[in-house]
Scaffold this active site. Structure first.
Site, short mmCIF file in Angstrom:
data_model
loop_
_atom_site.label_atom_id
_atom_site.label_comp_id
_atom_site.label_asym_id
_atom_site.label_seq_id
_atom_site.Cartn_x
_atom_site.Cartn_y
_atom_site.Cartn_z
N GLU A 183 -0.51 -8.69 12.27
CA GLU A 183 0.14 -7.38 12.30
C GLU A 183 0.43 -6.94 13.74
O GLU A 183 1.43 -6.26 14.00
CB GLU A 183 -0.77 -6.34 11.63
CG GLU A 183 -0.63 -6.25 10.13
CD GLU A 183 0.54 -5.35 9.74
OE1 GLU A 183 0.35 -4.18 9.46
OE2 GLU A 183 1.68 -5.86 9.77
N ASP A 220 -3.24 -0.99 6.79
CA ASP A 220 -2.42 -1.75 5.84
C ASP A 220 -3.04 -3.11 5.53
O ASP A 220 -3.10 -3.52 4.37
CB ASP A 220 -1.00 -1.94 6.39
CG ASP A 220 -0.20 -0.65 6.39
OD1 ASP A 220 -0.80 0.42 6.23
OD2 ASP A 220 1.03 -0.71 6.58
N LYS A 276 0.84 -1.21 0.00
CA LYS A 276 0.00 0.00 0.00
C LYS A 276 0.87 1.26 0.00
O LYS A 276 2.03 1.24 0.42
CB LYS A 276 -0.94 0.01 1.22
CG LYS A 276 -0.28 0.34 2.57
CD LYS A 276 -0.39 1.80 2.92
CE LYS A 276 0.31 2.28 4.15
NZ LYS A 276 1.65 1.89 4.47
N SER A 286 4.55 -4.07 3.68
CA SER A 286 5.04 -5.43 3.38
C SER A 286 4.63 -6.43 4.46
O SER A 286 4.28 -7.57 4.15
CB SER A 286 6.57 -5.44 3.19
OG SER A 286 7.21 -5.01 4.38
N SER A 287 4.65 -6.02 5.73
CA SER A 287 4.28 -6.97 6.79
C SER A 287 2.79 -7.29 6.73
O SER A 287 2.38 -8.43 7.00
CB SER A 287 4.66 -6.42 8.17
OG SER A 287 3.89 -5.29 8.49
N ALA A 341 10.01 -0.01 4.24
CA ALA A 341 9.92 1.20 3.41
C ALA A 341 8.56 1.88 3.53
O ALA A 341 8.23 2.79 2.77
CB ALA A 341 10.20 0.86 1.94
N GLY A 342 7.73 1.41 4.48
CA GLY A 342 6.40 2.01 4.66
C GLY A 342 5.41 1.61 3.59
O GLY A 342 4.44 2.33 3.34
N LEU A 343 5.64 0.46 2.94
CA LEU A 343 4.78 0.04 1.82
C LEU A 343 3.87 -1.14 2.19
O LEU A 343 3.33 -1.81 1.32
CB LEU A 343 5.64 -0.32 0.61
CG LEU A 343 6.54 0.81 0.08
CD1 LEU A 343 7.42 0.31 -1.04
CD2 LEU A 343 5.70 2.00 -0.40
#
Length: 397
Positions: A194, A205, A13, A146-147, A142-144
């Site tokens: 999460e 996310d 995201k 992934s987790s 990277a704040g995208l």
């Protein structure tokens, strides 16, 4: 016994608008990024559960009776409405040999896997004898999201194996998606995963990873947008590390120091998020070039606002300058202070201009992907329908 070989994927995201303002009750728009995490599920050796995460160097295998016994010891206090308890996580750490306080991606990914597997299998079935491999196109940290993409893939696969949700992929089909009710269950378990990794996440996310498209988030309430076009973007990672905590504290300090100046900036960011939502919901699935100028202006205005909040960085200024030289519009996404930026690619952008912009960004030492936002959420795939690149990633184990 699980008998099929299948794959599950979930998107990452990006925050389109509303960074930092969202912490203070304003609207944020989060959109699904078409860089995905893939999970391959195979029948395993009888009585063995195996997981391989080649991206973070994890390869573990446990016997299922031992896992049943472990859960039997810690399940007495299990409450699925609450975050995993310190005692539960300590027992899992001890079982796996992970040091107390270890926060490296491999340790957290292993703990989340084991916690989700044992909690789901104890509620819906038995510990499955399966072989799971997870590989991602998303960079970690990277704040995208992934987790969250990882947790969504795990939740979908484990719930399916344990019979809590259906296996909607028919023979001969390449992809399938679950019902709305099943997606809600996947999302709730992904949120628990999460919590193992992040402690107290917002839930945005994993919701984006589950439903895809775009979501509006305000004061804890998550609302999927009705209809979202798929927009082409360049995603650029400046590779400049930053602390979200420090950046959030800096914004708060500025607001306390200059409330009359900073509060109107937050109100303007909020208005951009809401105006952008209106524009996205009126755009067709394949928008034409005339829809883009407004979105580009929103990018420009919001990037200036984020600089005013103090979360810009010379690397992000450079990114905006480089793309502007190719007549493209960019803004930071996420916490700022480095990290990632997004650049809108209108449909009439020439492939040569995109390639030139990518070359110039890479020459700055940045990493660059041409991708899309508004991507579909968690999806079930036949393995034969996956690209050679994804199959190669999953085969690294």
């Amino acid at each position: 016994m699980w008998a099929r070989e299948l794959a599950v994927s979930a998107p990452g995201k990006v925050i389109l608008h509303g960074e930092h303002a969202v912490v203070l009750g304003k609207v944020a728009l989060a959109v699904a990024l078409d860089l995905r995490t893939f999970l391959r599920l195979r029948p395993g050796a009888e009585g063995r559960l195996s997981v391989s995460l080649p991206g973070v160097g994890v390869r573990r295998s446990w016997d299922t009776p031992g896992l049943r016994a472990l859960w039997g010891r810690i399940a007495a206090d299990f409450d699925e409405s609450k975050s995993p308890s310190v005692e539960e996580l300590d027992a899992l750490r001890e079982f796996t040999g992970i040091a107390a306080g270890a926060s490296a991606p491999d340790s957290l990914a292993t703990l989340a896997f084991l916690y989700m597997c044992l909690a789901i299998s104890s509620k819906y079935g038995d510990v499955p004898s399966v072989d799971i491999v997870v590989w991602s196109e998303l960079p970690t940290g990277a704040g995208l999201g992934s987790s969250a993409a990882y947790a969504v893939c795990l939740a979908a696969a484990l719930l399916m194996v344990c019979g809590a949700i259906s296996c909607p992929l028919q023979e001969g089909e390449s992809t399938a998606r679950w019902t709305e009710e099943e997606l809600a269950l996947i999302n709730s378990w992904a949120f628990r995963g999460e919590r193992v990794i992040h402690g107290n996440p917002s839930g945005v996310d994993n919701a984006v990873g589950t439903w895809g498209g775009a979501l509006r988030y305000q004061a804890g309430k998550i609302t999927p947008l009705k209809r979202v076009p798929t927009l082409r973007i360049l995603l650029t990672n400046t590779k400049v590390p930053r602390s979200t905590k420090v950046l959030v504290a800096g914004v708060k300090e500025k607001i306390l120091k200059f409330p009359a100046i900073m509060n109107p900036v937050l109100d303007s960011i909020d208005a951009i998020s809401q105006e952008c939502q209106s524009v996205l919901e009126t755009m067709p699935a394949n928008p034409s070039p005339e829809h883009y100028p407004v979105l580009e202006e929103f990018f420009d205005i919001n990037q200036h606002h984020l600089n005013v909040l103090g979360v810009g960085h010379p690397s992000l200024d450079r990114l905006c300058q480089v793309t502007a030289s190719h007549r493209l519009h960019s803004k930071l996404t996420g916490a700022g202070g480095g990290g990632c930026g997004i650049t809108l690619l209108p449909p009439d952008t020439s492939p040569l201009a995109v390639e030139a912009a990518k070359e110039d960004l890479c020459a700055c030492g940045f990493e660059c992907w041409e991708t899309k936002i508004g991507a579909p959420g968690v999806t079930l795939h036949s393995c034969s329908s996956l690209s050679a690149r994804v199959l190669h990633g999953l085969a690294q184990s």
